[in-house]
Design a protein around this motif. Structure first.
Motif, PDB file in Angstrom:
ATOM      1  N   SER A   1       0.816  -1.218   0.000  1.00  0.00           N
ATOM      2  CA  SER A   1       0.000   0.000   0.000  1.00  0.00           C
ATOM      3  C   SER A   1       0.854   1.274   0.000  1.00  0.00           C
ATOM      4  N   THR A   2       2.152   1.137   0.164  1.00  0.00           N
ATOM      5  CA  THR A   2       3.043   2.292   0.218  1.00  0.00           C
ATOM      6  C   THR A   2       3.274   2.866  -1.176  1.00  0.00           C
ATOM      7  N   ASP A   3       3.250   4.170  -1.273  1.00  0.00           N
ATOM      8  CA  ASP A   3       3.550   4.859  -2.523  1.00  0.00           C
ATOM      9  C   ASP A   3       5.063   5.136  -2.547  1.00  0.00           C
ATOM     10  N   PHE A   4       5.822   4.199  -3.086  1.00  0.00           N
ATOM     11  CA  PHE A   4       7.283   4.315  -3.093  1.00  0.00           C
ATOM     12  C   PHE A   4       7.761   5.449  -3.991  1.00  0.00           C
ATOM     13  N   LYS A   5       6.987   5.793  -5.009  1.00  0.00           N
ATOM     14  CA  LYS A   5       7.353   6.906  -5.891  1.00  0.00           C
ATOM     15  C   LYS A   5       7.398   8.211  -5.105  1.00  0.00           C
ATOM     16  N   THR A   6       6.389   8.426  -4.289  1.00  0.00           N
ATOM     17  CA  THR A   6       6.348   9.641  -3.472  1.00  0.00           C
ATOM     18  C   THR A   6       7.419   9.584  -2.391  1.00  0.00           C
ATOM     19  N   TRP A   7       7.558   8.440  -1.743  1.00  0.00           N
ATOM     20  CA  TRP A   7       8.538   8.321  -0.661  1.00  0.00           C
ATOM     21  C   TRP A   7       9.957   8.607  -1.150  1.00  0.00           C
ATOM     22  N   ILE A   8      10.354   7.999  -2.254  1.00  0.00           N
ATOM     23  CA  ILE A   8      11.735   8.145  -2.729  1.00  0.00           C
ATOM     24  C   ILE A   8      12.022   9.571  -3.200  1.00  0.00           C
ATOM     25  N   SER A   9      10.988  10.297  -3.625  1.00  0.00           N
ATOM     26  CA  SER A   9      11.209  11.662  -4.111  1.00  0.00           C
ATOM     27  C   SER A   9      11.674  12.598  -3.006  1.00  0.00           C
ATOM     28  N   GLY A  10      11.480  12.218  -1.763  1.00  0.00           N
ATOM     29  CA  GLY A  10      11.891  13.062  -0.656  1.00  0.00           C
ATOM     30  C   GLY A  10      13.147  12.595   0.042  1.00  0.00           C
ATOM     31  N   GLN A  11      13.964  11.803  -0.630  1.00  0.00           N
ATOM     32  CA  GLN A  11      15.131  11.213   0.019  1.00  0.00           C
ATOM     33  C   GLN A  11      16.431  11.564  -0.689  1.00  0.00           C
ATOM     34  N   THR A  12      17.474  11.701   0.092  1.00  0.00           N
ATOM     35  CA  THR A  12      18.841  11.773  -0.417  1.00  0.00           C
ATOM     36  C   THR A  12      19.587  10.630   0.244  1.00  0.00           C
ATOM     37  N   PHE A  13      20.195   9.794  -0.532  1.00  0.00           N
ATOM     38  CA  PHE A  13      20.916   8.640  -0.005  1.00  0.00           C
ATOM     39  C   PHE A  13      22.402   8.876  -0.184  1.00  0.00           C
ATOM     40  N   LYS A  14      23.130   8.912   0.931  1.00  0.00           N
ATOM     41  CA  LYS A  14      24.565   9.161   0.904  1.00  0.00           C
ATOM     42  C   LYS A  14      25.310   7.939   1.415  1.00  0.00           C
ATOM     43  N   VAL A  15      26.561   7.818   0.990  1.00  0.00           N
ATOM     44  CA  VAL A  15      27.419   6.747   1.481  1.00  0.00           C
ATOM     45  C   VAL A  15      27.443   6.825   3.004  1.00  0.00           C
ATOM     46  N   GLY A  16      27.237   5.689   3.645  1.00  0.00           N
ATOM     47  CA  GLY A  16      27.198   5.612   5.100  1.00  0.00           C
ATOM     48  C   GLY A  16      25.784   5.550   5.649  1.00  0.00           C
ATOM     49  N   ASP A  17      24.797   5.994   4.877  1.00  0.00           N
ATOM     50  CA  ASP A  17      23.403   5.919   5.307  1.00  0.00           C
ATOM     51  C   ASP A  17      22.956   4.462   5.369  1.00  0.00           C
ATOM     52  N   LYS A  18      21.815   4.262   6.013  1.00  0.00           N
ATOM     53  CA  LYS A  18      21.260   2.914   6.128  1.00  0.00           C
ATOM     54  C   LYS A  18      19.801   2.919   5.685  1.00  0.00           C
ATOM     55  N   LEU A  19      19.421   1.858   4.994  1.00  0.00           N
ATOM     56  CA  LEU A  19      18.022   1.626   4.645  1.00  0.00           C
ATOM     57  C   LEU A  19      17.462   0.671   5.689  1.00  0.00           C
ATOM     58  N   VAL A  20      16.294   0.992   6.216  1.00  0.00           N
ATOM     59  CA  VAL A  20      15.636   0.119   7.176  1.00  0.00           C
ATOM     60  C   VAL A  20      14.330  -0.350   6.547  1.00  0.00           C
ATOM     61  N   PHE A  21      14.230  -1.650   6.345  1.00  0.00           N
ATOM     62  CA  PHE A  21      13.021  -2.241   5.770  1.00  0.00           C
ATOM     63  C   PHE A  21      12.209  -2.838   6.912  1.00  0.00           C
ATOM     64  N   LYS A  22      11.010  -2.282   7.155  1.00  0.00           N
ATOM     65  CA  LYS A  22      10.113  -2.785   8.199  1.00  0.00           C
ATOM     66  C   LYS A  22       8.877  -3.339   7.512  1.00  0.00           C
ATOM     67  N   TYR A  23       8.558  -4.612   7.810  1.00  0.00           N
ATOM     68  CA  TYR A  23       7.456  -5.254   7.103  1.00  0.00           C
ATOM     69  C   TYR A  23       6.940  -6.458   7.871  1.00  0.00           C
ATOM     70  N   THR A  24       5.784  -6.953   7.422  1.00  0.00           N
ATOM     71  CA  THR A  24       5.165  -8.134   8.029  1.00  0.00           C
ATOM     72  C   THR A  24       5.685  -9.388   7.336  1.00  0.00           C
TER      73      THR A  24
END
Length: 185
Positions: free
Chosen positions: A36-59
């Protein structure tokens, strides 16, 4: 011997500070890694830099599959994944610049849009964005689908991430101050 200890302590403080300033991006924001997540909208507000972490939370209905190529990403081909994760709270460190591809391993979820293309840029991990901004920079990220055209901004993924960064910044400054004070004695 005193100068060696000072250099060592300064190095340790720098490494702690670098790790503390890395942003944690909860993929999908408050909705998390879900269909149900709108990943297009979510990713448009992100800057990903070396050293950052992605956290995937799911069922347990989902998983995280890292794909090795844009072709596999576009075609939702999960037959040769780089990595498969299924804990429901997975953390992926962005350790070098470049593009990485993630999708859900549940049949049909990728083709329904449950996938993200993350472009990590070189950046100074010691100068994070501590407050959200809605103005995109002049470096848009290319996309695999016409409807997904994210731009980089200087926002963190959640308010708690920003608060956490402020706290870790404070701790890093205190640690560096203590290191300097110790070196003076």
């Amino acid at each position: 011997m005193g100068h060696k200890n000072t250099i060592f302590l300064a190095l340790v403080a720098t490494l702690i500070a670098k790790e503390a300033f890395a942003a944690q991006h909860v993929v999908g924001g408050s909705q998390g890694w879900d269909q149900s997540t709108d990943f297009k909208t979510w990713i448009s507000g992100q800057t990903f830099k070396v050293g950052d972490k992605l956290v995937f939370k799911y069922t347990s209905l989902h998983s995280v599959v890292e794909l090795g190529s844009e072709s596999a990403y576009k075609n939702c081909d999960i037959s040769s994944p780089i990595k498969s994760l299924s804990t429901g709270n997975d953390v992926v460190k962005l350790d070098k610049p470049g593009t990485r591809y993630f999708t859900c391993g549940t049949l049909g979820h990728c083709s329904q849009g449950m996938k993200v293309k993350i472009t990590t840029v070189k950046g100074n991990a010691l100068s994070p964005a501590l407050s959200p901004s809605s103005s995109p920079s002049s470096s848009p990220v290319s996309s695999s689908s016409p409807s997904l055209s994210p731009s980089f901004t200087t926002t963190t993924s959640t308010k708690s991430s920003s608060t956490s960064q402020c706290f870790t910044s404070f701790i890093s400054i205190v640690a560096l101050s203590v290191t300097i004070m110790i070196s003076l004695f």
